[in-house]
Design an enzyme around this catalytic site. Structure first.
Site, PDB file in Angstrom:
ATOM      1  N   GLU A 243       0.834  -1.195   0.000  1.00  0.00           N
ATOM      2  CA  GLU A 243       0.000   0.000   0.000  1.00  0.00           C
ATOM      3  C   GLU A 243       0.871   1.249   0.000  1.00  0.00           C
ATOM      4  O   GLU A 243       1.987   1.240   0.518  1.00  0.00           O
ATOM      5  CB  GLU A 243      -0.926   0.031   1.229  1.00  0.00           C
TER       6      GLU A 243
ATOM      7  N   HIS B  24      -4.504   6.760   0.062  1.00  0.00           N
ATOM      8  CA  HIS B  24      -3.750   5.512   0.125  1.00  0.00           C
ATOM      9  C   HIS B  24      -4.255   4.562  -0.949  1.00  0.00           C
ATOM     10  O   HIS B  24      -5.326   4.766  -1.520  1.00  0.00           O
ATOM     11  CB  HIS B  24      -3.790   4.889   1.524  1.00  0.00           C
TER      12      HIS B  24
ATOM     13  N   HIS C 146      -5.087   0.613  -2.476  1.00  0.00           N
ATOM     14  CA  HIS C 146      -5.508  -0.753  -2.183  1.00  0.00           C
ATOM     15  C   HIS C 146      -4.992  -1.630  -3.318  1.00  0.00           C
ATOM     16  O   HIS C 146      -5.565  -1.632  -4.414  1.00  0.00           O
ATOM     17  CB  HIS C 146      -7.029  -0.852  -2.107  1.00  0.00           C
TER      18      HIS C 146
ATOM     19  N   ASP D 206      -9.266   1.668   7.645  1.00  0.00           N
ATOM     20  CA  ASP D 206      -9.241   2.920   6.885  1.00  0.00           C
ATOM     21  C   ASP D 206     -10.098   3.971   7.579  1.00  0.00           C
ATOM     22  O   ASP D 206      -9.683   5.124   7.741  1.00  0.00           O
ATOM     23  CB  ASP D 206      -9.771   2.722   5.463  1.00  0.00           C
TER      24      ASP D 206
END
Length: 161
Positions: free
Chosen positions: A31, A87, A89, A100
């Protein structure tokens, strides 16, 4: 000059989104994570009130795996006020996990970028994890050197607001 912003987030600069997509590709299969900073729309030549996401702040010491990214919050610079987070995935799922959602407390907009990290594979969310619209805006980004171009008088004026 405004150093700290809390206005409504209108959109993300196209170049900033491209930066985040590329960073996500380079970090894959782990990630990627960063914090979003904005610039006043008027400072970008837009005739709108609000903020456009123009920067991704990556914190040193951020660790990541294919399932998570963890920021060492004590390493976030003072005054690095974020309008949200971003961010990736690597599994491509464009929904926030419970982990999250726990990180969505700082800021108004949170972006998840899913593999294969293309212009169509991302989604913005509000602080509650609900999907929200976020325009991609084609604007010239501010000169990065201008961020550090301020005086004590500028800081004092900002603190009085």
């Amino acid at each position: 000059m405004r150093l700290f912003r809390s206005d409504q987030v209108l959109g993300i600069a196209a170049d900033t989104l491209e930066f985040a997509l590329e960073a996500s590709r380079e970090t894959h299969p782990n990630e990627y994570m960063g914090f979003l900073r904005g610039t006043n729309a008027a400072d970008l030549g837009l005739d709108r009130d609000g903020v456009v996401v123009t920067d991704v702040l990556v914190i040193p010491g951020t660790s990541s795996t294919p399932e998570s990214a963890t920021v060492q919050e004590q390493l976030i610079p003072n005054g690095a006020k974020a309008v949200g987070s971003i961010h990736s995935h690597p599994n491509g799922v464009l929904q926030p996990s419970s982990a999250d959602l726990a990180t969505f407390h700082a800021g108004d907009v949170h972006i998840i970028v899913g593999a294969p990290y293309e212009r169509e594979t991302w989604q913005a969310f509000d602080a509650d994890g609900e999907p929200r619209d976020l325009d991609v805006i084609d604007v010239a980004l501010p000169d990065e050197d201008e961020f550090f171009d301020f005086t004590q008088d500028d800081i004092d004026a900002e603190l009085r607001e």
